[in-house]
Scaffold this motif. Structure first.
Motif, mmCIF file in Angstrom:
data_model
loop_
_atom_site.group_PDB
_atom_site.id
_atom_site.type_symbol
_atom_site.label_atom_id
_atom_site.label_comp_id
_atom_site.label_asym_id
_atom_site.label_seq_id
_atom_site.Cartn_x
_atom_site.Cartn_y
_atom_site.Cartn_z
ATOM 1 N N VAL A 104 0.823 -1.226 0.000
ATOM 2 C CA VAL A 104 0.000 0.000 0.000
ATOM 3 C C VAL A 104 0.844 1.258 0.000
ATOM 4 O O VAL A 104 0.300 2.362 -0.128
ATOM 5 C CB VAL A 104 -0.972 0.018 1.197
ATOM 6 N N ARG A 105 2.143 1.114 0.121
ATOM 7 C CA ARG A 105 3.020 2.288 0.060
ATOM 8 C C ARG A 105 2.864 3.004 -1.275
ATOM 9 O O ARG A 105 3.080 4.217 -1.372
ATOM 10 C CB ARG A 105 4.473 1.846 0.266
ATOM 11 N N HIS A 106 2.469 2.245 -2.288
ATOM 12 C CA HIS A 106 2.307 2.818 -3.627
ATOM 13 C C HIS A 106 0.833 2.862 -4.041
ATOM 14 O O HIS A 106 0.520 2.929 -5.233
ATOM 15 C CB HIS A 106 3.111 2.004 -4.630
ATOM 16 N N ARG A 107 -0.059 2.817 -3.078
ATOM 17 C CA ARG A 107 -1.495 2.872 -3.349
ATOM 18 C C ARG A 107 -2.112 4.044 -2.597
ATOM 19 O O ARG A 107 -1.474 4.658 -1.722
ATOM 20 C CB ARG A 107 -2.182 1.569 -2.900
ATOM 21 N N VAL A 108 -3.361 4.322 -2.910
ATOM 22 C CA VAL A 108 -4.109 5.353 -2.190
ATOM 23 C C VAL A 108 -5.324 4.699 -1.549
ATOM 24 O O VAL A 108 -5.800 3.648 -2.022
ATOM 25 C CB VAL A 108 -4.556 6.498 -3.127
ATOM 26 N N PRO A 109 -5.829 5.267 -0.443
ATOM 27 C CA PRO A 109 -7.005 4.675 0.207
ATOM 28 C C PRO A 109 -8.132 4.431 -0.788
ATOM 29 O O PRO A 109 -8.394 5.248 -1.677
ATOM 30 C CB PRO A 109 -7.372 5.732 1.246
ATOM 31 N N GLY A 110 -8.776 3.286 -0.637
ATOM 32 C CA GLY A 110 -9.849 2.896 -1.540
ATOM 33 C C GLY A 110 -9.404 1.975 -2.652
ATOM 34 O O GLY A 110 -10.235 1.340 -3.309
ATOM 35 N N ASP A 111 -8.081 1.860 -2.864
ATOM 36 C CA ASP A 111 -7.572 0.978 -3.907
ATOM 37 C C ASP A 111 -7.866 -0.487 -3.566
ATOM 38 O O ASP A 111 -8.003 -0.864 -2.400
ATOM 39 C CB ASP A 111 -6.063 1.157 -4.080
ATOM 40 N N LEU A 112 -7.910 -1.296 -4.616
ATOM 41 C CA LEU A 112 -8.187 -2.722 -4.455
ATOM 42 C C LEU A 112 -6.910 -3.486 -4.121
ATOM 43 O O LEU A 112 -5.876 -3.306 -4.768
ATOM 44 C CB LEU A 112 -8.800 -3.278 -5.746
ATOM 45 N N LEU A 139 -5.141 -0.538 8.801
ATOM 46 C CA LEU A 139 -5.648 0.069 7.565
ATOM 47 C C LEU A 139 -6.672 -0.803 6.850
ATOM 48 O O LEU A 139 -6.992 -0.559 5.693
ATOM 49 C CB LEU A 139 -4.479 0.365 6.617
ATOM 50 N N VAL A 140 -7.182 -1.807 7.546
ATOM 51 C CA VAL A 140 -8.076 -2.759 6.892
ATOM 52 C C VAL A 140 -9.300 -2.090 6.285
ATOM 53 O O VAL A 140 -9.803 -2.521 5.234
ATOM 54 C CB VAL A 140 -8.494 -3.871 7.878
ATOM 55 N N ASP A 141 -9.794 -1.026 6.905
ATOM 56 C CA ASP A 141 -10.987 -0.352 6.385
ATOM 57 C C ASP A 141 -10.653 0.734 5.368
ATOM 58 O O ASP A 141 -11.562 1.299 4.740
ATOM 59 C CB ASP A 141 -11.788 0.260 7.534
ATOM 60 N N ALA A 142 -9.373 1.019 5.192
ATOM 61 C CA ALA A 142 -8.975 2.085 4.276
ATOM 62 C C ALA A 142 -8.873 1.599 2.839
ATOM 63 O O ALA A 142 -8.895 2.406 1.907
ATOM 64 C CB ALA A 142 -7.649 2.694 4.716
ATOM 65 N N PHE A 143 -8.773 0.280 2.657
ATOM 66 C CA PHE A 143 -8.604 -0.274 1.319
ATOM 67 C C PHE A 143 -9.705 -1.289 1.013
ATOM 68 O O PHE A 143 -10.337 -1.842 1.908
ATOM 69 C CB PHE A 143 -7.227 -0.934 1.186
ATOM 70 N N ASN A 144 -9.918 -1.496 -0.265
ATOM 71 C CA ASN A 144 -10.904 -2.468 -0.723
ATOM 72 C C ASN A 144 -10.196 -3.822 -0.855
ATOM 73 O O ASN A 144 -9.473 -4.060 -1.824
ATOM 74 C CB ASN A 144 -11.480 -2.023 -2.067
ATOM 75 N N ILE A 145 -10.381 -4.680 0.129
ATOM 76 C CA ILE A 145 -9.666 -5.949 0.168
ATOM 77 C C ILE A 145 -10.550 -7.070 -0.358
ATOM 78 O O ILE A 145 -11.651 -7.289 0.146
ATOM 79 C CB ILE A 145 -9.208 -6.282 1.598
ATOM 80 N N GLU A 146 -10.066 -7.755 -1.379
ATOM 81 C CA GLU A 146 -10.789 -8.901 -1.942
ATOM 82 C C GLU A 146 -10.007 -10.178 -1.638
ATOM 83 O O GLU A 146 -8.831 -10.283 -1.985
ATOM 84 C CB GLU A 146 -10.961 -8.767 -3.449
ATOM 85 N N ILE A 147 -10.667 -11.116 -0.978
ATOM 86 C CA ILE A 147 -10.053 -12.400 -0.658
ATOM 87 C C ILE A 147 -10.755 -13.477 -1.472
ATOM 88 O O ILE A 147 -11.978 -13.607 -1.423
ATOM 89 C CB ILE A 147 -10.160 -12.720 0.845
ATOM 90 N N VAL A 148 -9.973 -14.243 -2.232
ATOM 91 C CA VAL A 148 -10.507 -15.320 -3.062
ATOM 92 C C VAL A 148 -9.921 -16.637 -2.568
ATOM 93 O O VAL A 148 -8.705 -16.756 -2.387
ATOM 94 C CB VAL A 148 -10.150 -15.119 -4.551
ATOM 95 N N GLY A 149 -10.785 -17.599 -2.310
ATOM 96 C CA GLY A 149 -10.345 -18.940 -1.944
ATOM 97 C C GLY A 149 -10.623 -19.903 -3.085
ATOM 98 O O GLY A 149 -11.733 -19.918 -3.623
ATOM 99 N N SER A 150 -9.622 -20.687 -3.471
ATOM 100 C CA SER A 150 -9.784 -21.632 -4.585
ATOM 101 C C SER A 150 -9.272 -23.009 -4.189
ATOM 102 O O SER A 150 -8.376 -23.142 -3.359
ATOM 103 C CB SER A 150 -9.023 -21.159 -5.832
ATOM 104 N N ASP A 151 -9.844 -24.009 -4.825
ATOM 105 C CA ASP A 151 -9.412 -25.384 -4.598
ATOM 106 C C ASP A 151 -9.869 -26.230 -5.774
ATOM 107 O O ASP A 151 -10.831 -25.871 -6.470
ATOM 108 C CB ASP A 151 -10.001 -25.927 -3.290
#
Length: 282
Positions: A104-112, A139-151
């Motif tokens: 996130v050092r190279h991102r802005v709040p709200g980035d994915l 910063l968990v609420d500052a960014f849009n975090i997408e978690i994908v689980g695959s198997d």
């Protein structure tokens, strides 16, 4: 097709059928089962033969080869879904303490920010990531975090989406975490709360089949732990190439504690973060 009591009992597979089954499973999944796994292979073949009502082992393998639905059921029977919450917690600590702050050092709040758990088995690892970040990353609420689980195991994915877990799966979670993120125990199981079930997306994927992950896009962090140990050298290299292609530039890959990219691929950059060794796409 399903087994019935008036159908003949399955015939025990001979050495030739066992060897053929091992070749098919390796071809379909990358997983390698040697002679020491003969009983493991035989037991799973017999179970599926009983389910389908096909008594002849060679005929059953023909059926599984040409019927995608049964092929998937056989693959599901061979997968190893050993997992629990907060397994190899040093990676989670490195995720919140080093990997994400670097990203996130190279991102802005709200980035994915995208995180991939592969294989995710019955979901404990993917949900562990969500819980850990809620509890440990400011910063968990500052960014849009997408978690994908695959198997590759579709039955395991169904259990992951359902989100019911035994006390054994939850044993390493602090009591406060269990009370905050899980419903009241029913039938010796607790279901993870709906908000978290909806926060993780589960989808099938096969690490030796690039076409199975084409629609997933790229990720900032990939956790692929305790899978490559089941692969032969060729499958490991194919999986490593696929993982590399799924990582964004500067992204991180976490392997299991007994796994290493040292003799598999030189495309990754090994990095030590406190107690965790991770691999980065330069």
């Amino acid at each position: 097709m399903s087994g019935r009591s008036d159908q003949p009992a399955p015939v025990a597979p001979d050495d030739q059928v066992i060897a053929r089954a091992a070749v098919l499973i390796r071809h379909w999944t990358g997983m390698t089962f040697g002679e020491n796994k003969r009983y493991y292979i035989e037991r799973r073949l017999v179970e599926r033969m009983a389910k389908t009502g096909i008594a002849a082992p060679a005929a059953y393998l023909d059926f599984a080869t040409y019927m995608p639905g049964e092929r998937q059921e056989l693959i599901n029977a061979f997968t190893v879904n050993e997992t629990y919450f907060y397994r190899e917690i040093h990676h989670l600590s490195a995720l919140s303490g080093h990997m994400l702050p670097s990203i996130v050092r190279h991102r802005v709040p709200g980035d994915l920010i995208r995180i991939w758990s592969m294989p995710c088995a019955t979901g404990e690892e993917a949900y562990s990531i969500a819980i850990w970040l809620l509890e440990n990353w400011a910063l968990v609420d500052a960014f849009n975090i997408e978690i994908v689980g695959s198997d590759i195991d579709t039955a395991a994915l169904a259990k992951a989406r359902d989100g019911h877990f035994s006390q054994r799966s939850l044993a390493r979670l602090p009591e406060q975490i269990r009370e905050s993120y899980f419903e009241i125990e029913k039938g010796h199981q607790r279901q993870i709360i709906q908000d978290l079930r909806e926060s993780v997306r589960f989808t099938p994927a096969n690490l030796i089949d690039p076409s199975s992950v084409e629609g997933l896009g790229s990720f900032d962090v990939i956790l692929c732990r305790n899978l490559l140990i089941y692969f032969d050298d060729d499958a490991r290299k194919r999986a490593a190439d696929l993982l590399y292609d799924r990582l964004k530039l500067g992204g991180y890959l976490c392997l299991g504690h007994s796994e290493s990219m040292k003799n598999i691929s030189d495309r990754f950059e090994a990095t030590r973060l406190d107690d965790a060794i991770v691999y980065r796409r330069p």
